[in-house]
Design an enzyme around this catalytic site. Structure first.
Site, PDB file in Angstrom:
ATOM      1  N   ASP A 452     -29.234  -6.112  -8.658  1.00  0.00           N
ATOM      2  CA  ASP A 452     -28.188  -5.127  -8.373  1.00  0.00           C
ATOM      3  C   ASP A 452     -27.153  -5.091  -9.494  1.00  0.00           C
ATOM      4  O   ASP A 452     -27.063  -6.014 -10.314  1.00  0.00           O
ATOM      5  CB  ASP A 452     -27.519  -5.524  -7.045  1.00  0.00           C
ATOM      6  CG  ASP A 452     -26.975  -4.337  -6.279  1.00  0.00           C
ATOM      7  OD1 ASP A 452     -26.768  -3.273  -6.885  1.00  0.00           O
ATOM      8  OD2 ASP A 452     -26.747  -4.480  -5.061  1.00  0.00           O
ATOM      9  N   ASP A 520     -28.219   3.696  -1.263  1.00  0.00           N
ATOM     10  CA  ASP A 520     -27.710   2.947  -0.114  1.00  0.00           C
ATOM     11  C   ASP A 520     -27.697   3.825   1.131  1.00  0.00           C
ATOM     12  O   ASP A 520     -27.518   3.326   2.247  1.00  0.00           O
ATOM     13  CB  ASP A 520     -26.286   2.446  -0.392  1.00  0.00           C
ATOM     14  CG  ASP A 520     -26.282   1.147  -1.181  1.00  0.00           C
ATOM     15  OD1 ASP A 520     -27.354   0.539  -1.319  1.00  0.00           O
ATOM     16  OD2 ASP A 520     -25.206   0.742  -1.654  1.00  0.00           O
TER      17      ASP A 520
END
Ligand code: GLA
Length: 697
Positions: A452, A520
């Site tokens: 990430d 997301d």
């Protein structure tokens, strides 16, 4: 027929893909000029095209021929691709042709400045199984004493042929809303597509497609390009009022300056281009094929169904809770269990602990081994979330190395999500980062990392370094090198690219990762659009898609489990819900849907994708693999309660009869192509269906 042909009399090169051709020539002043990008033609025809390019009409117009990589200097007034300044203040370049060589499909054209020690190589690479042309450049300072200032160094410039109109398709978005497809007329102006964020960005993706305004999903000429770079980038599209539409692109955003040290050579990333004549759908399919055959490292591998803990537990992870989730996940048929954020250091929230990559001793008193062992005992692979480029100021790492982050003297260090960016351009920081990742992967035999990056660069300085803007290149290169090294040393390791969702999806990161965390946003209605945009360039086998809880955590929308599954089944299926809260009925349905996904998975992940539009709000994707077809159709809303018309399929053979593997119903291919596949959609909003067709007999 060799892929690269050269006509020495006309100093013209012709590059050939399976169905397309690209021609360039050396002009009298030794600059390389564009001739043709489109349908196949012969060398003789290409020479004729080159001869027809007319000279400039007046002293106010630039030359009519388009540069393959425009420099500053001479009668050039469009956006330059290469901007340099020499130590004596002279700008611009005047080339002298220094030769070329061809190695299979790789053409290198070498140019030297007539006076200064600047050398350039234009690279072109074509291959027999793809119409994608890879282009990049190498600039070299051939002097042994004096640096050269580089103000811009693009990978390539591309040109669409003369058309009355031009339209551009591109991808815009933000966090939770990546990959929104936009189609707009190209303004008579310079339009800049860019990321100044140090990562590819949610806001613009380095892909664009130009057409004359008439192309559709299945018809029309499309010229599309994609930059293989995961840091800041810029593509400038220029429509000249009296000329052509061209675009130049490369790494770095405007305003950055790099110093080319004596003897140094700088390679740019690949900027790949593709001409297709079969509309946006054909362009996507050709890109998907290219990504599989020339970008991904494990294209033939089937991506496992994963479980990810993030939406279920947030930062609240511990051994007992994760083992309980893992047991539930395994019982559904999940194949890879990924523990997300919260497992290390003092990481109880996003304000603390980032950078301290040791298991939290309270949450994991015996380290990660018991969890990893249990996950494996349950028959799953084990994966972990990491964010190697970042640090919380409240961490042992930052306390020990406050100078390791991007920062500038006399400037505040802007925190985003309470974190700062490590400068991986620094060899010591990069080495440390590689070392802990290597130890972590080795110690637990980690199968999968979700890598990430949750904030953009700010105050991107490198105090004490003579060429601080280099970090915009060197950071990204270090990320690539660390990933490449980890993968070489741990051949079983697979990596998911993530930057707060889809903030780092590009051909550069895909060359060293296996899939992308697309967004997301896991709301299936929003996801239909996000996945539609993503699929313009990237294939389904890299598109991570989870089924999460209802109501959705981000949008509060309630949707049926089946609809959530059907949307996620169009990519690499994952489960991201709080399984502890799912009812027995939901768990039972999930078992069936995961089993159904595994049956269609070879077709989805290894097949060819066709985007279909039905009537009303119905959209669908059809995947074809050999003679097998999978249709996933979604209807987010059902205005007026009207039934949906049958969905016309494509790519089926008219003479073949297909059977629906679920219902047993049979359909002639000709009927599927003509009147369409009748869809058995439940009534109401959020209706969806999955149809798997196999030839009868
Ligand atoms: C990012 C990712 C999420 C999750 C969190 C963890 O936002 O996109 O999926 O991993 O970080 O902090």
């Amino acid at each position: 027929m060799p892929p690269v042909l050269f006509d020495p009399d006309h100093r013209l090169w012709l590059l050939r893909g399976p169905t397309t051709a690209y021609a360039i020539r050396l002009a009298d002043d030794d600059t390389v000029r564009h001739v043709h990008w489109g349908a196949t033609l012969t060398l003789t025809e290409a020479v004729k095209v080159a001869e027809r390019i007319s000279p400039a009409a007046s002293s106010f117009e630039a030359v009519a021929a388009v540069d393959e990589l425009a420099v500053e200097g001479g009668a050039r007034f469009g956006p330059p691709s290469l901007l340099v300044r020499f130590a004596d203040g002279t700008r611009g370049v005047q080339w002298r042709y220094a030769g070329h060589d061809v190695d299979g499909g790789h053409l290198r054209i070498r140019l030297h400045d007539r006076h200064y020690p600047l050398r350039l190589t234009l690279h072109y690479r074509v291959c027999a199984d793809s119409d994608v042309i890879e282009r990049w450049t190498t600039v070299e300072n051939h002097d042994d004493r004096t640096p050269i200032t580089v103000l811009r160094c693009d990978s390539a410039a591309w040109a669409a042929p003369h058309r009355t109109d031009y339209r551009v398709s591109h991808l815009v978005g933000g966090w939770n809303s990546e990959f929104q497809l936009r189609r707009t007329d190209v303004a008579v102006a310079e339009t800049v597509f860019t990321s100044r964020r140090g990562v590819t960005s949610h806001h613009a993706n380095p892909w664009l497609a130009v057409d004359d305004g008439t192309a559709g999903e299945e018809h029309g000429e499309v010229w599309s390009t994609a930059l293989a770079w995961s840091g800041s980038w810029r593509i400038t599209l220029h429509r000249d009022p009296v000329g052509r539409t061209t675009w130049t692109g490369g790494f770095g955003h405007e305003g950055l300056t790099w110093s080319l040290a004596p003897g140094e050579a700088l390679d740019t990333p690949v900027f790949a281009g593709l001409y297709t004549a079969g509309g946006f759908g054909a362009a996507s399919r050709a890109w998907h094929g290219y990504v599989r055959r020339h970008v991904l490292s494990h294209p033939n591998e089937t991506r496992p169904v994963l479980y990810n803990s993030w939406e279920a537990t947030g930062f609240d992870v511990d051994e007992v809770g994760q083992i309980a989730l893992a047991a539930r996940a395994a019982s559904l048929g999940v194949e890879l269990f990924v523990m997300d954020d919260g497992w290390f250091g003092a990481r109880t929230g996003d304000h603390v602990g980032l950078g301290d990559w040791v298991p939290n001793p309270v949450r994991f008193p015996n380290g990660l081994r018991p969890l990893a062992a249990e996950v494996r005992r349950l028959g799953m692979r084990f994966g972990l979330w990491v964010e190697p480029e970042m640090v919380n100021p409240d961490s042992d790492l930052y306390r020990a190395h406050p100078d390791w982050v991007l920062h500038m003297t006399n400037r505040d260090r802007t925190e985003l999500r309470n974190q700062l960016v490590l400068n991986l351009g620094r060899p010591d920081t990069a080495e440390w980062t590689h070392a802990w990742l290597d130890r972590l992967v080795a110690a637990h035999d980690i199968d999968f990392l979700k890598w990430d990056a949750n904030r953009p660069f700010t105050e991107a300085g490198w105090p004490g370094h003579g060429d601080p803007d280099r970090l915009w290149i060197e950071h990204t290169r270090a990320v690539y090198r660390i990933m490449d090294r980890l993968r070489a040393d741990h051949p079983g390791l697979r990596i998911e690219a993530c930057a707060g969702g889809g903030g780092r999806a590009d051909l550069g990161i895909l060359a060293r990762t296996d899939q992308v965390w697309t967004s997301d946003n896991t709301d299936p209605v929003d996801r239909i659009d996000i996945q539609h945009g993503f699929s313009q360039l990237y294939p389904a086998q890299v598109m991570g898609a989870w089924v999460t809880d209802s109501p959705n955590a981000a949008t509060a929308r309630e949707t049926p489990l089946r609809f959530r599954f059907h949307v996620a089944m169009a990519g690499v299926l994952g489960i991201g819900g709080d399984l502890a809260a799912w009812t027995d009925d939901e768990l039972k349905e999930a078992v069936e849907l995961i089993a159904a996904y595994k049956r269609i998975r070879p077709v989805v992940q290894h097949g060819t994708a066709y985007r279909l539009r039905g009537d009303g709000t119905l959209t669908a994707v059809q995947y074809a693999h050999g003679d097998e077809h999978v249709v996933l159709a979604w209807c987010p809303t059902r205005p007026y309660g009207h039934a949906t018309a049958p969905l016309r399929l494509t790519a089926v053979r008219p003479e073949v009869v297909y059977r629906d593997t679920d219902t047993g119903a049979t359909y002639a291919g000709a009927v599927l192509l003509g009147s369409g596949l009748p869809l058995d959609l439940p009534s109401g909003d959020h209706a969806s269906t999955l149809v798997h067709l196999r030839p009868v007999g």
